[in-house]
Structures are given as structure tokens and as C-alpha cells.
Design a protein around this motif. Structure first.
Motif, PDB file in Angstrom:
ATOM      1  N   ASN A 159       0.829  -1.205   0.000  1.00 36.44           N
ATOM      2  CA  ASN A 159       0.000   0.000   0.000  1.00 36.44           C
ATOM      3  C   ASN A 159       0.865   1.257   0.000  1.00 36.44           C
ATOM      4  O   ASN A 159       0.580   2.226  -0.715  1.00 36.44           O
ATOM      5  CB  ASN A 159      -0.925   0.006   1.215  1.00 36.44           C
ATOM      6  CG  ASN A 159      -2.007  -1.052   1.140  1.00 36.44           C
ATOM      7  OD1 ASN A 159      -2.347  -1.539   0.059  1.00 36.44           O
ATOM      8  ND2 ASN A 159      -2.554  -1.427   2.282  1.00 36.44           N
ATOM      9  N   ALA A 193      -5.839   8.516  15.894  1.00 36.30           N
ATOM     10  CA  ALA A 193      -5.713   7.944  14.550  1.00 36.30           C
ATOM     11  C   ALA A 193      -6.190   6.500  14.530  1.00 36.30           C
ATOM     12  O   ALA A 193      -6.870   6.070  13.579  1.00 36.30           O
ATOM     13  CB  ALA A 193      -4.269   8.041  14.065  1.00 36.30           C
ATOM     14  N   ALA A 210      -9.400   5.045  12.388  1.00 38.66           N
ATOM     15  CA  ALA A 210      -9.326   3.904  11.475  1.00 38.66           C
ATOM     16  C   ALA A 210     -10.399   2.876  11.806  1.00 38.66           C
ATOM     17  O   ALA A 210     -11.042   2.312  10.898  1.00 38.66           O
ATOM     18  CB  ALA A 210      -7.935   3.270  11.543  1.00 38.66           C
ATOM     19  N   ALA A 228     -10.203   2.637   1.041  1.00 40.51           N
ATOM     20  CA  ALA A 228      -9.396   3.554   1.848  1.00 40.51           C
ATOM     21  C   ALA A 228      -9.424   3.168   3.322  1.00 40.51           C
ATOM     22  O   ALA A 228      -8.401   3.236   4.017  1.00 40.51           O
ATOM     23  CB  ALA A 228      -9.895   4.986   1.664  1.00 40.51           C
ATOM     24  N   ARG A 258      -6.117   1.864   5.516  1.00 42.56           N
ATOM     25  CA  ARG A 258      -5.725   2.511   6.768  1.00 42.56           C
ATOM     26  C   ARG A 258      -5.664   1.501   7.910  1.00 42.56           C
ATOM     27  O   ARG A 258      -4.740   1.539   8.732  1.00 42.56           O
ATOM     28  CB  ARG A 258      -6.739   3.612   7.093  1.00 42.56           C
ATOM     29  CG  ARG A 258      -6.363   4.489   8.278  1.00 42.56           C
ATOM     30  CD  ARG A 258      -5.139   5.297   7.987  1.00 42.56           C
ATOM     31  NE  ARG A 258      -4.907   6.306   8.998  1.00 42.56           N
ATOM     32  CZ  ARG A 258      -3.711   6.762   9.336  1.00 42.56           C
ATOM     33  NH1 ARG A 258      -2.635   6.285   8.734  1.00 42.56           N
ATOM     34  NH2 ARG A 258      -3.562   7.686  10.254  1.00 42.56           N
ATOM     35  N   ASP A 307      -2.560  -0.555   7.656  1.00 44.39           N
ATOM     36  CA  ASP A 307      -1.392   0.221   8.040  1.00 44.39           C
ATOM     37  C   ASP A 307      -1.154   0.165   9.544  1.00 44.39           C
ATOM     38  O   ASP A 307      -0.010   0.178  10.003  1.00 44.39           O
ATOM     39  CB  ASP A 307      -1.559   1.677   7.600  1.00 44.39           C
ATOM     40  CG  ASP A 307      -0.310   2.499   7.843  1.00 44.39           C
ATOM     41  OD1 ASP A 307       0.736   2.149   7.274  1.00 44.39           O
ATOM     42  OD2 ASP A 307      -0.364   3.472   8.619  1.00 44.39           O
TER      43      ASP A 307
END
Length: 215
Positions: free
Chosen positions: A32, A138, A142, A180, A184, A187
Motif C-alpha cells: 500500500n 488515529a 481507522a 481507503a 488505513r 497500516d
């Protein structure tokens, strides 16, 4: 500026990688990141290099040593790269840009001693991963994004079941938001590998159908 100050010893592999994602999740996260950088190696950012070096270190740690007297690789095969090569690339980048995060800088003599350059990767990965997971806002965002696209996907299916399918533009928007959201999540080390791949396949189908439907 490089940090030459003496500090604590490098973390053990268990400490450094305690919160590391599973291999499949981390490899997809690296893909990614690569796609986000247009698949151009020279623009791989520091995060990609750090995570890749750490992944190579982890893979080598799991690789069993060949039995004494055996041929380690089959004739003609290319031997695996030494993870220390990637560690030294990270050191060079941090030396150049001053981007190290840990207590010992890339030029610290410890990395040329017994612990070796992989100790630097482990120090830097622990610092980076700890900071990533400590960003609770964050991480929460997500998780919420995943929940929202899951709910919207259920609603779109229910609408289609009632014979009231969502407009094509709305379905495309949902498909892009799903991809998306899962990117995320991956990640952050959340195992959304199958979800991301399924969402990407569905998005490709919708985009192809949308292209065929246009005059």
C-alpha cells in the motif's frame, strides 16, 4: 544532526517486534505504501524503508539455519539478501536526513559492534511502532472508518434486496471509501487483508461497469 550520545542497549527482538503485525498484514501495508508512492523505488519514504528492513529482519530470524555440511541454497539460485544490508541503508538515510528517533544515532559505535546494524533497525522500529500505536485518535479513526463502511455496505445490500439499489455514483463512492478504510486499518496492523482485497476487486468491477456504461 547525528546523535553520538551513549544510551541504553538496543531492544531485544522480542521487545522490538512485540507489537509487529503478522507477515501477511505487514507485506500488504508495504505494498500500500509503495502504491501511494507510485511504485517508484527512489521515492520510498523512510517509513517504507524502516518497515521493510524490520520485516526482512523478522523473516531471517524465523529462517532455520541449514544443517551442518548442507548446501544452503540450490545451485544457480540467488541467495537471500542479508537483512544487515537493509539496516545499513536505513542508517545511511537517517545519517543523511537526521531522521532517527531512538536514543542512539545511526553513527553510534554500538551498531558496528556485537549487536550489529540490525540493532539499529530494532531500536528505530520500536520507536516508530510505539508512536504509531500511541496515536489513539488515529487508531480510533481507522476503526470508526471500518465500522462506517461496513454499515453502509449492509445498507446498500438491504436497499438492493428491496429493489431500491443505490445510484451508481453512490456505490462507487462507497467502494472507494471501503478500500481507503481497509488500507488505513492494514497500516495499523489490523488484519483486514481479505477485506481490502475484496473491496479492491469490487471497486474494479464497479469502475469497469461505470466505464462501459458511459457513452
Amino acid at each position: 544532526m547525528p546523535n553520538h550520545t551513549a544510551g541504553p542497549a538496543a531492544p531485544t527482538t522480542e521487545e522490538a517486534y512485540a507489537d509487529a503485525p503478522d507477515d501477511e498484514v505487514e507485506m500488504l501495508a508495504l505494498m500500500n505504501l509503495s502504491r501511494a508512492n507510485h511504485n517508484t523505488p527512489p521515492v520510498h519514504g523512510r517509513e517504507w524503508m524502516l518497515r521493510y528492513a524490520a520485516q526482512q529482519d523478522r523473516a531471517a530470524l524465523r529462517r532455520p539455519a541449514p544443517p551442518a555440511g548442507s548446501v544452503p541454497i540450490r545451485p544457480g539460485a540467488r541467495p537471500p539478501r542479508d537483512p544487515a544490508d537493509f539496516a545499513n541503508q536505513l542508517r545511511e538515510l537517517d545519517r543523511r536526513d537526521g531522521t532517527g528517533r531512538g536514543p542512539l544515532g545511526p553513527d553510534a559505535p554500538e551498531w558496528d559492534g556485537e549487536v550489529g546494524p540490525l540493532g539499529y533497525v530494532r531500536q528505530e522500529y520500536l520507536a516508530w511502532r510505539s508512536a504509531q500505536l500511541s496515536d489513539l485518535a488515529a487508531v480510533g479513526e481507522a476503526m470508526r472508518a471500518m465500522a462506517e463502511v461496513t454499515d453502509d455496505n449492509v445498507r446498500s445490500g438491504q436497499a438492493a434486496g428491496r429493489g431500491e439499489p443505490w445510484p451508481r455514483e453512490q456505490l462507487l463512492d462507497l467502494a472507494r471509501r471501503r478500500v481507503a478504510a481497509y488500507v488505513r486499518a492494514v497500516d495499523f496492523g489490523i488484519d483486514a487483508v481479505a477485506d481490502q482485497r475484496r473491496a479492491e476487486a469490487e471497486l474494479r468491477e464497479l469502475e469497469a461497469a461505470d466505464g462501459n456504461a458511459r457513452p
